[in-house]
Design a protein around this motif. Sequence first.
Motif, PDB file in Angstrom:
ATOM      1  N   GLU A   6       0.823  -1.213   0.000  1.00 24.30           N
ATOM      2  CA  GLU A   6       0.000   0.000   0.000  1.00 24.30           C
ATOM      3  C   GLU A   6       0.855   1.261   0.000  1.00 24.30           C
ATOM      4  OE1 GLU A   6      -3.236   0.571  -0.199  1.00 24.30           O
ATOM      5  OE2 GLU A   6      -3.899  -1.523  -0.256  1.00 24.30           O
ATOM      6  N   TRP A   7       2.073   1.168   0.587  1.00 28.00           N
ATOM      7  CA  TRP A   7       2.948   2.342   0.635  1.00 28.00           C
ATOM      8  C   TRP A   7       3.765   2.512  -0.650  1.00 28.00           C
ATOM      9  CZ3 TRP A   7       2.299   6.006   4.099  1.00 28.00           C
ATOM     10  CH2 TRP A   7       1.702   5.682   5.326  1.00 28.00           C
ATOM     11  N   VAL A  38       3.460   5.739  -2.710  1.00 28.69           N
ATOM     12  CA  VAL A  38       3.860   6.898  -1.906  1.00 28.69           C
ATOM     13  C   VAL A  38       5.379   7.029  -1.856  1.00 28.69           C
ATOM     14  CG1 VAL A  38       3.596   8.018   0.341  1.00 28.69           C
ATOM     15  CG2 VAL A  38       1.776   6.543  -0.528  1.00 28.69           C
ATOM     16  N   VAL A  64      -0.775  -1.488   7.970  1.00 25.43           N
ATOM     17  CA  VAL A  64      -0.468  -0.263   7.208  1.00 25.43           C
ATOM     18  C   VAL A  64      -0.154   0.874   8.183  1.00 25.43           C
ATOM     19  CG1 VAL A  64      -1.382   1.477   5.628  1.00 25.43           C
ATOM     20  CG2 VAL A  64      -1.827  -0.951   5.193  1.00 25.43           C
ATOM     21  N   GLY A 107       3.375   2.919   8.865  1.00 23.03           N
ATOM     22  CA  GLY A 107       3.515   4.373   8.924  1.00 23.03           C
ATOM     23  C   GLY A 107       4.448   4.777  10.044  1.00 23.03           C
ATOM     24  N   ILE A 116      -4.804   5.179   2.713  1.00 18.60           N
ATOM     25  CA  ILE A 116      -3.745   6.165   2.891  1.00 18.60           C
ATOM     26  C   ILE A 116      -4.239   7.482   2.304  1.00 18.60           C
ATOM     27  CG2 ILE A 116      -1.397   6.810   2.213  1.00 18.60           C
ATOM     28  CD1 ILE A 116      -0.690   3.847   2.275  1.00 18.60           C
ATOM     29  N   ASP A 119      -1.198  11.676   4.752  1.00 20.07           N
ATOM     30  CA  ASP A 119      -0.164  10.660   4.932  1.00 20.07           C
ATOM     31  C   ASP A 119       0.878  10.741   3.821  1.00 20.07           C
ATOM     32  OD1 ASP A 119      -1.684   9.566   7.138  1.00 20.07           O
ATOM     33  OD2 ASP A 119      -3.000   8.675   5.623  1.00 20.07           O
ATOM     34  N   ARG A 120       0.408  10.920   2.580  1.00 21.47           N
ATOM     35  CA  ARG A 120       1.333  11.017   1.455  1.00 21.47           C
ATOM     36  C   ARG A 120       2.227  12.247   1.597  1.00 21.47           C
ATOM     37  NH1 ARG A 120      -3.377   9.243  -1.249  1.00 21.47           N
ATOM     38  NH2 ARG A 120      -3.949  11.385  -1.811  1.00 21.47           N
ATOM     39  N   ILE A 163       4.883  11.806   4.266  1.00 22.86           N
ATOM     40  CA  ILE A 163       5.982  10.976   3.778  1.00 22.86           C
ATOM     41  C   ILE A 163       6.876  11.770   2.825  1.00 22.86           C
ATOM     42  CG2 ILE A 163       6.535   9.032   2.257  1.00 22.86           C
ATOM     43  CD1 ILE A 163       5.878   8.159   5.072  1.00 22.86           C
TER      44      ILE A 163
END
Length: 419
Positions: A258-259, A262, A365, A369, A394, A398-399, A402
């Motif tokens: 999922e990350w 990103v 997830v 993070g 996400i 959150d994006r 990061i």
Amino acid sequence: MSVLKSGLLTLSTLLLLAACSSDDGPSSVTQVKINGDPLNFIAGTNKDITSGIPSRVLQDPDQEWQVQVIQLLTQRQEKPQENLEDGNEPVTSEEVEDNRESTLIYKISKDSENNQWIMDPTDKNNELNINRFFFSESDGKLFLNSLGTSKNINFRFNQFTPQHYSLAEDEKSFSFLFSLPVDFDPAIRNETLLMAVYFIKKENEGILTQMVNTAYNFLYGPGVKVAWNQERPRTALICGNAGESRHYSDLIAEAATEWKPVLKNRLQLEYQFATEPCPPFSDINTQTVTHAPEIIIVEGPDDLTSAATLVTPDFFKSELVDADIWFIEGEWEEVLKKYRPGDTLATPEVINNSTFRSNYKWTMVHEMGHFLGLHHQFDGTPSVMAYGDDTDRIYTYDREAIFELYPLQDEPINPPFAE
């Protein structure tokens, strides 16, 4: 299955992670209180007690070493608080400033007469209960031999047991893990302390100097950048019960994936399924994701905890050195007992339940993070780092957080999880 769904949705509100404690700024000591035996957290791991630490690493008596400690200590189960956000809020920039000089610093000296090396703190009023570490030397290697005086806990020093040694590939950090019986709470019998100690070479005088956008909550304060070195890929090693059947390890892999969009061209995050027992969480060269058998209580409020991420920072370089994720089986099993008596995490009806699988995945997830350097987000901004029913994605916050931690690289890096 509607009852199971209700129970698992209840559990999804109990996500307490990473620096999930009443943090008041950077600290060199993280204490984790366990209902049960802390040694269960390293049961079945691949422990190394023969490698020691090469004495060449500690030849320079003028070299200062930053010390980070994780203590796992037996604790009776307490009634959880009602507001799970209390004590888990990000620290403020002011608290970071007030505590920026609290990092423990040690120096090595050699006692040639007794053929031992001694690690002493430069500040005698440090917050660690153990004030000195003694090492014996054998064939160019150092082994933990004895411990110094303590302040607040009655340690039985002569009964300590070394559990694991590890040395970073660049030899700029090392760790050791040991256990010993303690007398801390008279209501607990056979109390045990499991302690991981990390020594990180101090290479400059700056501490938490990288400040970015304070709109984002990072592990050590709004805008305080502590992140992985972008030049090196990070691998989450899926271990133990989490990797036995792939029922849950595949969900961990999905959480890591999922990350992927990103982190593209920012940090190479990989995952790997362990094919043999993993080293203990204290190993400085591996970042593990595993199932932990006991209910865990992080220092501060006595909260129910469904998962936890423990991180080890280098405050002087503003970099993460180690991080490990635990999925707390006991907590999820307690919910299953309440809503589906007789069922466990191994029950096929649980394994195949779509709500359970979604909750598990998004718990991971959230944990990842923290693994990447994010703290909780409780101000109402949509975020996977919040608690509640809307944390199954996400979000923009959150994006962007990061992006602040991991700037886009001028030279493209290998894409994470390349096909």
